[in-house]
Design an enzyme around this catalytic site. Structure first.
Site, PDB file in Angstrom:
ATOM      1  N   LEU A 111       0.828  -1.211   0.000  1.00 15.50           N
ATOM      2  CA  LEU A 111       0.000   0.000   0.000  1.00 15.50           C
ATOM      3  C   LEU A 111       0.867   1.268   0.000  1.00 15.50           C
ATOM      4  O   LEU A 111       2.036   1.219   0.404  1.00 15.50           O
ATOM      5  CB  LEU A 111      -0.885   0.014   1.249  1.00 15.50           C
ATOM      6  CG  LEU A 111      -1.993  -1.038   1.332  1.00 15.50           C
ATOM      7  CD1 LEU A 111      -2.610  -1.028   2.734  1.00 15.50           C
ATOM      8  CD2 LEU A 111      -3.069  -0.779   0.271  1.00 15.50           C
ATOM      9  N   LYS A 116       7.662   1.090   1.048  1.00 14.19           N
ATOM     10  CA  LYS A 116       8.338   0.521  -0.143  1.00 14.19           C
ATOM     11  C   LYS A 116       9.598   1.328  -0.501  1.00 14.19           C
ATOM     12  O   LYS A 116      10.689   0.776  -0.635  1.00 14.19           O
ATOM     13  CB  LYS A 116       7.392   0.516  -1.365  1.00 14.19           C
ATOM     14  CG  LYS A 116       6.122  -0.271  -1.190  1.00 14.19           C
ATOM     15  CD  LYS A 116       5.271  -0.270  -2.451  1.00 14.19           C
ATOM     16  CE  LYS A 116       4.756   1.097  -2.874  1.00 14.19           C
ATOM     17  NZ  LYS A 116       3.836   1.738  -1.938  1.00 14.19           N
ATOM     18  N   SER A 184       1.622  -1.662  -7.320  1.00  5.82           N
ATOM     19  CA  SER A 184       1.315  -2.841  -8.153  1.00  5.82           C
ATOM     20  C   SER A 184       0.196  -3.667  -7.510  1.00  5.82           C
ATOM     21  O   SER A 184       0.448  -4.771  -7.002  1.00  5.82           O
ATOM     22  CB  SER A 184       2.567  -3.682  -8.416  1.00  5.82           C
ATOM     23  OG  SER A 184       3.382  -3.833  -7.288  1.00  5.82           O
TER      24      SER A 184
HETATM   25  N1  LIG Z   1      -5.236   6.987  -6.712  1.00  9.09           N
HETATM   26  C1  LIG Z   1      -4.021   6.660  -6.226  1.00  9.09           C
HETATM   27  N2  LIG Z   1      -3.820   5.447  -5.683  1.00  9.09           N
HETATM   28  C2  LIG Z   1      -2.611   5.123  -5.199  1.00  9.09           C
HETATM   29  N3  LIG Z   1      -1.534   5.966  -5.210  1.00  9.09           N
HETATM   30  C3  LIG Z   1      -1.697   7.185  -5.749  1.00  9.09           C
HETATM   31  C4  LIG Z   1      -2.950   7.580  -6.262  1.00  9.09           C
HETATM   32  N4  LIG Z   1      -2.824   8.854  -6.726  1.00  9.09           N
HETATM   33  C5  LIG Z   1      -1.558   9.225  -6.514  1.00  9.09           C
HETATM   34  N5  LIG Z   1      -0.872   8.233  -5.924  1.00  9.09           N
HETATM   35  C6  LIG Z   1       0.571   8.317  -5.645  1.00  9.09           C
HETATM   36  O1  LIG Z   1       1.169   7.489  -6.639  1.00  9.09           O
HETATM   37  C7  LIG Z   1       2.063   6.564  -6.050  1.00  9.09           C
HETATM   38  C8  LIG Z   1       1.827   5.150  -6.559  1.00  9.09           C
HETATM   39  O2  LIG Z   1       2.292   4.998  -7.861  1.00  9.09           O
HETATM   40  P1  LIG Z   1       2.491   3.545  -8.440  1.00  9.09           P
HETATM   41  O3  LIG Z   1       3.001   3.719  -9.811  1.00  9.09           O
HETATM   42  O4  LIG Z   1       3.345   2.771  -7.494  1.00  9.09           O
HETATM   43  O5  LIG Z   1       1.014   2.957  -8.438  1.00  9.09           O
HETATM   44  S1  LIG Z   1       0.470   1.659  -9.203  1.00  9.09           S
HETATM   45  O6  LIG Z   1       1.459   0.593  -9.013  1.00  9.09           O
HETATM   46  O7  LIG Z   1       0.291   1.995 -10.607  1.00  9.09           O
HETATM   47  O8  LIG Z   1      -0.817   1.334  -8.546  1.00  9.09           O
HETATM   48  C9  LIG Z   1       1.796   6.573  -4.564  1.00  9.09           C
HETATM   49  O9  LIG Z   1       3.101   6.575  -4.004  1.00  9.09           O
HETATM   50  P2  LIG Z   1       3.520   5.643  -2.783  1.00  9.09           P
HETATM   51  O10 LIG Z   1       2.911   6.310  -1.593  1.00  9.09           O
HETATM   52  O11 LIG Z   1       5.008   5.732  -2.791  1.00  9.09           O
HETATM   53  O12 LIG Z   1       3.025   4.249  -2.984  1.00  9.09           O
HETATM   54  C10 LIG Z   1       1.015   7.831  -4.300  1.00  9.09           C
HETATM   55  O13 LIG Z   1       1.856   8.826  -3.806  1.00  9.09           O
HETATM   56  N1  LIG Z   2      10.178   0.544   8.879  1.00  5.41           N
HETATM   57  C1  LIG Z   2       9.575   1.699   9.110  1.00  5.41           C
HETATM   58  N2  LIG Z   2       9.268   2.059  10.359  1.00  5.41           N
HETATM   59  C2  LIG Z   2       8.639   3.231  10.614  1.00  5.41           C
HETATM   60  N3  LIG Z   2       8.329   4.137   9.669  1.00  5.41           N
HETATM   61  C3  LIG Z   2       8.630   3.839   8.398  1.00  5.41           C
HETATM   62  C4  LIG Z   2       9.260   2.599   8.058  1.00  5.41           C
HETATM   63  N4  LIG Z   2       9.439   2.582   6.721  1.00  5.41           N
HETATM   64  C5  LIG Z   2       8.942   3.737   6.258  1.00  5.41           C
HETATM   65  N5  LIG Z   2       8.453   4.496   7.248  1.00  5.41           N
HETATM   66  C6  LIG Z   2       7.829   5.812   7.121  1.00  5.41           C
HETATM   67  O1  LIG Z   2       6.570   5.597   6.503  1.00  5.41           O
HETATM   68  C7  LIG Z   2       6.291   6.612   5.564  1.00  5.41           C
HETATM   69  C8  LIG Z   2       6.015   6.000   4.196  1.00  5.41           C
HETATM   70  O2  LIG Z   2       7.186   5.400   3.720  1.00  5.41           O
HETATM   71  P1  LIG Z   2       7.463   5.277   2.169  1.00  5.41           P
HETATM   72  O3  LIG Z   2       8.753   4.585   2.018  1.00  5.41           O
HETATM   73  O4  LIG Z   2       7.330   6.620   1.513  1.00  5.41           O
HETATM   74  O5  LIG Z   2       6.253   4.346   1.735  1.00  5.41           O
HETATM   75  P2  LIG Z   2       5.715   3.992   0.281  1.00  5.41           P
HETATM   76  O6  LIG Z   2       6.863   4.144  -0.677  1.00  5.41           O
HETATM   77  O7  LIG Z   2       5.237   2.590   0.389  1.00  5.41           O
HETATM   78  O8  LIG Z   2       4.611   4.968   0.024  1.00  5.41           O
HETATM   79  C9  LIG Z   2       7.477   7.562   5.587  1.00  5.41           C
HETATM   80  O9  LIG Z   2       7.160   8.652   6.395  1.00  5.41           O
HETATM   81  C10 LIG Z   2       8.586   6.727   6.183  1.00  5.41           C
HETATM   82  O10 LIG Z   2       9.494   7.508   6.902  1.00  5.41           O
END
Ligand SMILES: Nc1ncnc2c1ncn2[C@@H]1O[C@H](COP(=O)(O)OS(=O)(=O)O)[C@@H](OP(=O)(O)O)[C@H]1O
Ligand SMILES: Nc1ncnc2c1ncn2[C@@H]1O[C@H](COP(=O)(O)OP(=O)(O)O)[C@@H](O)[C@H]1O
Length: 280
Positions: A111, A116, A184
């Site tokens: 999520l 990630k 994904s």
């Molecule tokens: N609708 C919606 N749903 C989920 N995420 C959203 C959406 N809109 C924008 N974002 C931002 O886009 C990041 C996810 O991009 P991805 O390319 O990993 O998504 S996917 O694999 O195509 O589902 C995701 O980043 P991460 O938080 O790093 O996962 C979000 O910041």
């Molecule tokens: N192992 C962990 N323990 C506590 N906080 C974390 C950990 N890994 C990531 N975080 C925090 O969680 C938030 C989301 O992390 P992020 O790497 O950006 O997630 P994603 O790429 O899945 O969206 C950030 O604020 C990060 O500092």
């Protein structure tokens, strides 16, 4: 080709290993601005001779592999018609020997907010410190360029994963440890990416972090916007996420009290070590 224009970029490694790192000048501009001794020119000529033998050996290897095959066979892949695969004698295994590691894809799914990107960076840093070459394909970042034309509707997410899967495959073929970190959300798309690679070269890592924890973190404020209905189709809120059933590695965080990103990355390193990816 003039022997003096050969430039070994990795001195001390045998010429066959260095093959991929030679470059050639245009003949007018020598590589060394100072005059070089006769011995060096002689050595360079001998080096060229060895290189030629190496290249001939490689070309023979390719010719043998193609023996009996139809070289002119054209294919149609998707909308690309009349295309033909072009082989090169320098193969993945040669690049892996240079890099002293095995190319593979570490696919981190989970999520938004599950950690990630953080784990990907910790992993890349630890690999770098060990002398292993990695490259991160982060969903957010790839959407700034290659995938900027894609939205978050289902079919665009499918295409997003497909393209990143293909790019990751190229990086693995180049000998890199390619770390792809994307939500994904669909099992089927992740399975497709797995199927692009040879057996075991696709390592699925599941960030098993409950929605509640991700939502509490909410570093970009996106969950808040999604809950307020200002972002539609947000994964985990009003869009699906299908957790892996058979990931190679599960990084769990059941409560807000998670292991540190380094400890999580260390688990991936241990897996790679045991599976032999961190040596050629
Ligand atoms: N609708 C919606 N749903 C989920 N995420 C959203 C959406 N809109 C924008 N974002 C931002 O886009 C990041 C996810 O991009 P991805 O390319 O990993 O998504 S996917 O694999 O195509 O589902 C995701 O980043 P991460 O938080 O790093 O996962 C979000 O910041
Ligand atoms: N192992 C962990 N323990 C506590 N906080 C974390 C950990 N890994 C990531 N975080 C925090 O969680 C938030 C989301 O992390 P992020 O790497 O950006 O997630 P994603 O790429 O899945 O969206 C950030 O604020 C990060 O500092």
């Amino acid at each position: 080709m003039n022997a003096s224009v050969l430039k070994p970029a990795l001195p001390g490694i045998s010429s066959s290993k260095r093959l991929g790192f030679f470059s050639f000048s245009d003949g007018n501009k020598p590589f060394h601005s100072k005059p070089r001794g006769v011995c060096l020119i002689k050595a360079a000529m001998e080096e060229t001779q060895t290189l030629k033998q190496d290249v001939n050996g490689m070309v023979d290897k390719l010719a043998n592999r193609h023996a009996g095959k139809n070289h002119n066979q054209l294919s149609t892949i998707g909308n690309s018609t009349n295309i033909k695969w072009h082989e090169c004698p320098v193969e993945k295994i040669d690049r892996e020997k240079l890099l002293k590691q095995k190319g593979c894809v570490i696919w981190i799914t989970g999520l938004s907010g599950s950690g990630k990107s953080t784990v990907a960076c910790a992993l890349s840093h630890m690999l770098y410190q060990r002398g292993n070459l990695s490259y991160i394909l982060d969903g957010d970042n790839v959407r700034h360029g290659l995938n900027r034309d894609l939205s978050f509707k289902a079919e665009d997410r499918v295409e997003n994963i497909r393209r990143v899967g293909e790019v990751a495959k190229l990086f693995a073929d180049a000998g890199f440890i390619c770390i792809a970190c994307l939500i994904s959300p669909y099992r089927r798309d992740r399975a497709e990416c797995r199927s692009m690679l040879p057996n075991r070269d696709f390592v699925e890592v599941f960030m098993d972090v409950p929605l509640q924890v991700c939502e509490n973190r909410d570093p970009k404020g996106l969950y808040k916007l999604a809950r307020a209905g200002k972002i539609k189709g947000f994964t985990g809120i009003d869009d699906p996420y299908e957790p892996p059933l058979d990931a190679e590695i599960v990084l769990q965080c059941n409560t807000g009290d998670c292991s540190s990103p380094c400890d999580l990355a260390e688990k991936v390193i241990s897996y790679l070590e045991v599976e032999g990816y961190l040596q050629a």
